[in-house]
Design a protein around this motif. Structure first.
Motif, PDB file in Angstrom:
ATOM      1  N   TYR A 277     -75.802  44.246 -52.718  1.00 21.72           N
ATOM      2  CA  TYR A 277     -77.075  43.921 -52.082  1.00 21.72           C
ATOM      3  C   TYR A 277     -78.243  44.569 -52.817  1.00 21.72           C
ATOM      4  O   TYR A 277     -79.307  43.953 -52.998  1.00 21.72           O
ATOM      5  N   MET A 278     -78.020  45.831 -53.220  1.00 20.85           N
ATOM      6  CA  MET A 278     -79.066  46.539 -53.963  1.00 20.85           C
ATOM      7  C   MET A 278     -79.352  45.825 -55.288  1.00 20.85           C
ATOM      8  O   MET A 278     -80.499  45.721 -55.723  1.00 20.85           O
ATOM      9  N   ALA A 279     -78.307  45.336 -55.925  1.00 18.66           N
ATOM     10  CA  ALA A 279     -78.480  44.619 -57.194  1.00 18.66           C
ATOM     11  C   ALA A 279     -79.262  43.330 -56.975  1.00 18.66           C
ATOM     12  O   ALA A 279     -80.104  42.947 -57.787  1.00 18.66           O
ATOM     13  N   PHE A 280     -79.003  42.654 -55.836  1.00 17.28           N
ATOM     14  CA  PHE A 280     -79.748  41.429 -55.536  1.00 17.28           C
ATOM     15  C   PHE A 280     -81.242  41.726 -55.378  1.00 17.28           C
ATOM     16  O   PHE A 280     -82.090  40.980 -55.870  1.00 17.28           O
ATOM     17  N   VAL A 281     -81.532  42.812 -54.674  1.00 17.26           N
ATOM     18  CA  VAL A 281     -82.935  43.186 -54.470  1.00 17.26           C
ATOM     19  C   VAL A 281     -83.617  43.480 -55.807  1.00 17.26           C
ATOM     20  O   VAL A 281     -84.722  43.009 -56.101  1.00 17.26           O
ATOM     21  N   THR A 282     -82.916  44.309 -56.628  1.00 17.77           N
ATOM     22  CA  THR A 282     -83.492  44.678 -57.927  1.00 17.77           C
ATOM     23  C   THR A 282     -83.688  43.448 -58.805  1.00 17.77           C
ATOM     24  O   THR A 282     -84.736  43.279 -59.455  1.00 17.77           O
ATOM     25  N   ASP A 283     -82.705  42.553 -58.838  1.00 17.04           N
ATOM     26  CA  ASP A 283     -82.808  41.345 -59.656  1.00 17.04           C
ATOM     27  C   ASP A 283     -83.940  40.440 -59.155  1.00 17.04           C
ATOM     28  O   ASP A 283     -84.689  39.858 -59.951  1.00 17.04           O
ATOM     29  N   GLY A 284     -84.071  40.326 -57.822  1.00 11.86           N
ATOM     30  CA  GLY A 284     -85.155  39.510 -57.269  1.00 11.86           C
ATOM     31  C   GLY A 284     -86.522  40.061 -57.626  1.00 11.86           C
ATOM     32  O   GLY A 284     -87.446  39.302 -57.940  1.00 11.86           O
ATOM     33  N   VAL A 285     -86.648  41.388 -57.577  1.00  7.14           N
ATOM     34  CA  VAL A 285     -87.922  42.012 -57.941  1.00  7.14           C
ATOM     35  C   VAL A 285     -88.254  41.750 -59.394  1.00  7.14           C
ATOM     36  O   VAL A 285     -89.394  41.410 -59.753  1.00  7.14           O
ATOM     37  N   VAL A 286     -87.255  41.912 -60.272  1.00  4.15           N
ATOM     38  CA  VAL A 286     -87.486  41.698 -61.707  1.00  4.15           C
ATOM     39  C   VAL A 286     -87.897  40.257 -61.969  1.00  4.15           C
ATOM     40  O   VAL A 286     -88.836  39.976 -62.727  1.00  4.15           O
ATOM     41  N   ARG A 287     -87.163  39.288 -61.333  1.00  2.73           N
ATOM     42  CA  ARG A 287     -87.480  37.889 -61.557  1.00  2.73           C
ATOM     43  C   ARG A 287     -88.868  37.538 -60.994  1.00  2.73           C
ATOM     44  O   ARG A 287     -89.625  36.760 -61.590  1.00  2.73           O
TER      45      ARG A 287
END
Length: 458
Positions: A277-287
């Motif tokens: 879930y944390m990775a999803f958040v980080t990836d969404g922020v980057v994108r």
């Protein structure tokens, strides 16, 4: 060439030295005034030549008062220059012609004199330079004179005229001259009427053109006002996009920063689901941050890079290749190009255009196939045409136009990363330069991007 220029020079001299200022405005009136003065000058020159010939070739004889006549003609020229009245000067010219020829008629045969025929010049001059009333008045005077000469002829003694003929001869000449005078004046009147109709039609056409010009001017002004409003609206939207992108980046940075802090704080306590879930958040922020950056760059196109200048696209391509060195090494990509031209543009935008197209070809490559990008250029019909051909996965026929729409994606983000703004940026850059961009069907696998840029003389 000289034969065509001399009449214009003579006309300008006549306007300068012999016309009233009110008649120097150009058009038909000035040409008419020039012709009237030219007739006066012609009579003056003919009188001078006749006077010289009479004095030197036939001395001692009784000659017509040519010197007095020349003085009268010079006086008429001064009168026309002083008042510029066709009514006065036209009638004076008709009168002097009538009087001079009248004296010759009585001394050369009366009703049978050739000078009677030349007297039709008087009503013609009045008709052409004054008006119809004056022309008809002089014609009536000429017809009255003809009738008077006929009466004199039939009542005169046998030896009154040297060439007198009685009976039907007199009637014949009376009818012939009268009919000829009327026909000649009638023909000239027809032409004058036709000329008036033509002038009236041209005047109406000129008025219509003036109305159309005024309407076009009004529409042009409306278009300029609309263009100004559109430019102001675009500027406002661009400023809004810039502000929005800039302001939205800040909370994204906060989310990314606190996500990383939470991840470090809980450390090994997290399970696999939490890490995912944390990775999803980080990836969404980057994108999202990348999307905002691309959107900001897109909104700034055409207004942030200064004035257009000469750009050597060979140098632009060299810089782009250096920027993409890492991607080219990872994929073993090759770029082939012929000699590229110098164009008018901004260096930053041309680098964006080339880099987006080349990076796009590298990204959408076929698996297990080394990407090859061929860049070619030729000039035709006043435009530079560029082709970027690759051996990648290609673009479906039904997506050749929509692929340039902003945020348009043909593949999922899991397969190919990106924001869907790259090709929209390319289209905006090319359109700002006055060109067009499209996808050309490839004969084999791959894609051919084509775009044109207007050629400018350097």
């Amino acid at each position: 060439m000289l034969s065509f220029q001399k009449p214009f020079k003579i006309g300008k001299l006549i306007s300068k030295y012999f016309l009233h200022p009110s008649l120097r405005s150009g058009g038909l009136e000035e040409w008419k005034a020039r012709l009237l003065v030219a007739i006066h000058l012609f009579i003056l020159i003919i009188g001078l030549l006749c006077d010289l010939a009479a004095n030197y070739l036939v001395p001692g004889e009784n000659h017509p008062p040519l010197k007095e006549g020349m003085l009268i003609v010079m006086l008429f020229i001064l009168i026309f220059k002083k008042w510029g009245s066709f009514k006065i000067s036209g009638n004076l010219l008709a009168g002097i012609v009538f009087i001079v020829l009248l004296q010759s008629v009585f001394s050369t045969g009366g009703l049978y004199s050739d000078n009677l025929l030349w007297m039709v010049t008087a009503p013609l001059l009045a008709l052409l330079f004054v008006n119809r009333f004056s022309g008809f008045s002089w014609l009536m005077a000429l017809l009255a004179l003809t009738v008077y000469l006929y009466i004199l002829d039939i009542n005169a003694p046998v030896d009154f005229y040297p060439s007198q003929r009685k009976g039907m001869d007199s009637v014949y000449f009376l009818i012939s001259y009268s009919g000829l005078f009327i026909m000649v004046v009638g023909v000239v009147l027809v032409f004058a009427t036709g000329q008036g109709m033509i002038i009236k039609a041209l005047d109406e056409k000129q008025k219509e053109l003036s109305r159309q010009k005024a309407e076009l001017s009004r529409q042009t002004q409306s278009l300029l006002e609309a263009e100004a409003k559109i430019l102001a609206s675009n500027k406002e939207l661009s400023q809004f996009a810039s502000a929005a992108a800039h302001d939205l980046k800040e909370p994204l940075r906060m989310i990314n920063m606190y996500t990383q802090l939470i991840k470090r704080k809980i450390g090994d306590l997290t399970d696999n689901s939490t890490n995912e879930y944390m990775a999803f958040v980080t990836d969404g922020v980057v994108r999202m941050e990348r999307l905002l950056t691309d959107l900001l760059e897109y909104s700034r196109l055409g207004r942030k890079n200064g004035q257009a200048s000469d750009i050597n696209l060979n140098d632009t391509l060299f810089v782009v290749i250096n920027n993409l060195t890492a991607a080219m090494k990872d994929t073993d990509a090759a770029i082939l190009s012929n000699n590229l031209p110098v164009i008018k543009g901004t260096n930053t935008e041309m680098m964006q255009l080339f880099q987006n197209l080349i990076a796009n070809s590298i990204k959408f490559r076929q698996k297990e196939v080394k990407p090859v990008i061929e860049i070619s250029h030729h000039e035709s019909n006043g435009s530079h045409k560029f082709l970027f051909k690759d051996n990648g996965i290609g673009i479906p026929d039904n997506a050749r136009e929509s692929v340039f729409n902003i945020f348009e994606r043909l593949h999922s983000k899991e397969d190919y990363e990106g924001t869907g703004i790259g090709l929209a940026t390319c289209k905006k850059i090319v359109n700002n330069l006055g060109g067009e961009i499209w996808v050309q069907p490839a004969s084999s696998q791959g894609t051919i991007f084509c775009f044109t840029i207007p050629a400018h003389d350097n």
